[in-house]
Design a protein around this motif. Structure first.
Motif: not given
Ligand code: IMP
Length: 197
Positions: A16, A156, A182
């Motif tokens: 990220k 993804d 994002r």
């Molecule tokens: P966070 O880190 O609490 O925001 O959790 C985000 C979760 O959502 C990640 O662990 C992924 O499973 C999913 N996720 C969020 N953004 C993406 C992305 O850009 N691609 C794929 N999965 C995503």
């Protein structure tokens, strides 16, 4: 020339941070909490993306000086009533285990005709323990039945964004960063910072 101001990303997910750094360019020195051992571990106890993003940005900006930007994001699948949503990262039973998450998603989507889904991202900018602004971005798409591609992370390989034939994991960051949830939230955050930082 003054040094670029610091923007701390409230995450330990290097992928990220790299996505955000690539999108922001050199206007800010982009760091994440892995550079600050004193940073507390923030529990994501909220039931919405905004609540979780706020907990992270406010909690971290209480102990670190400068702008803190948090992101809470996830996948919403229509045929699953919006799941996994805020529980995206532990959907498969183990926090952050993308292989298990994808396996469960494929199981739950087996035989489903409605494949519509979206990634959603909410970002909170905070300073001194207080939210200053928040932003939200989505990208619509569909869930395919067999994973494709090795780039990106998380869901993804199973997500084909609207208007494309390839998954985010096939398209890679250069394309993903022009369309993603994002990227869309971050564009708004960067515009805000340009006027206020
Ligand atoms: P966070 O880190 O609490 O925001 O959790 C985000 C979760 O959502 C990640 O662990 C992924 O499973 C999913 N996720 C969020 N953004 C993406 C992305 O850009 N691609 C794929 N999965 C995503």
């Amino acid at each position: 020339m003054d040094p670029a101001p610091r923007l701390i990303i409230a995450t330990r997910n290097a992928h990220k941070t790299a996505e955000i750094r690539a999108m922001i360019g050199d206007r800010f020195e982009v760091l994440d909490v892995t550079s600050f051992p004193e940073c507390p571990e923030i529990e994501e106890t909220g039931t919405t993306f905004l609540e979780n993003a706020r907990l992270k940005a406010e909690g971290i900006s209480r102990v670190i000086e400068g702008w803190v930007l948090s992101d809470d994001s996830g996948l919403e699948v229509d045929a699953l009533g919006g799941a996994p949503g805020v529980w995206s990262s532990s959907f498969g039973g183990e926090e952050g285990n993308h292989a298990l998450n994808n396996a469960r998603l494929l199981r739950e989507m087996a035989g489903k005709a409605d494949r519509r889904a979206r990634f959603r991202c909410t970002m909170v900018l905070a300073q001194g323990g207080k939210e200053v602004a928040h932003f939200s971005g989505t990208v619509e798409g569909t869930i395919i039945a067999d994973a494709r591609g090795a780039k990106g992370f998380g869901y993804d390989p199973l997500f084909v964004p609207e208007g494309q034939a390839a998954t985010f994991a096939e398209l890679g960051d250069e394309v993903k960063n022009t369309l993603s949830h994002r990227a869309r939230a971050l564009t708004q955050a960067v515009e805000f910072l340009a006027g206020n930082a």
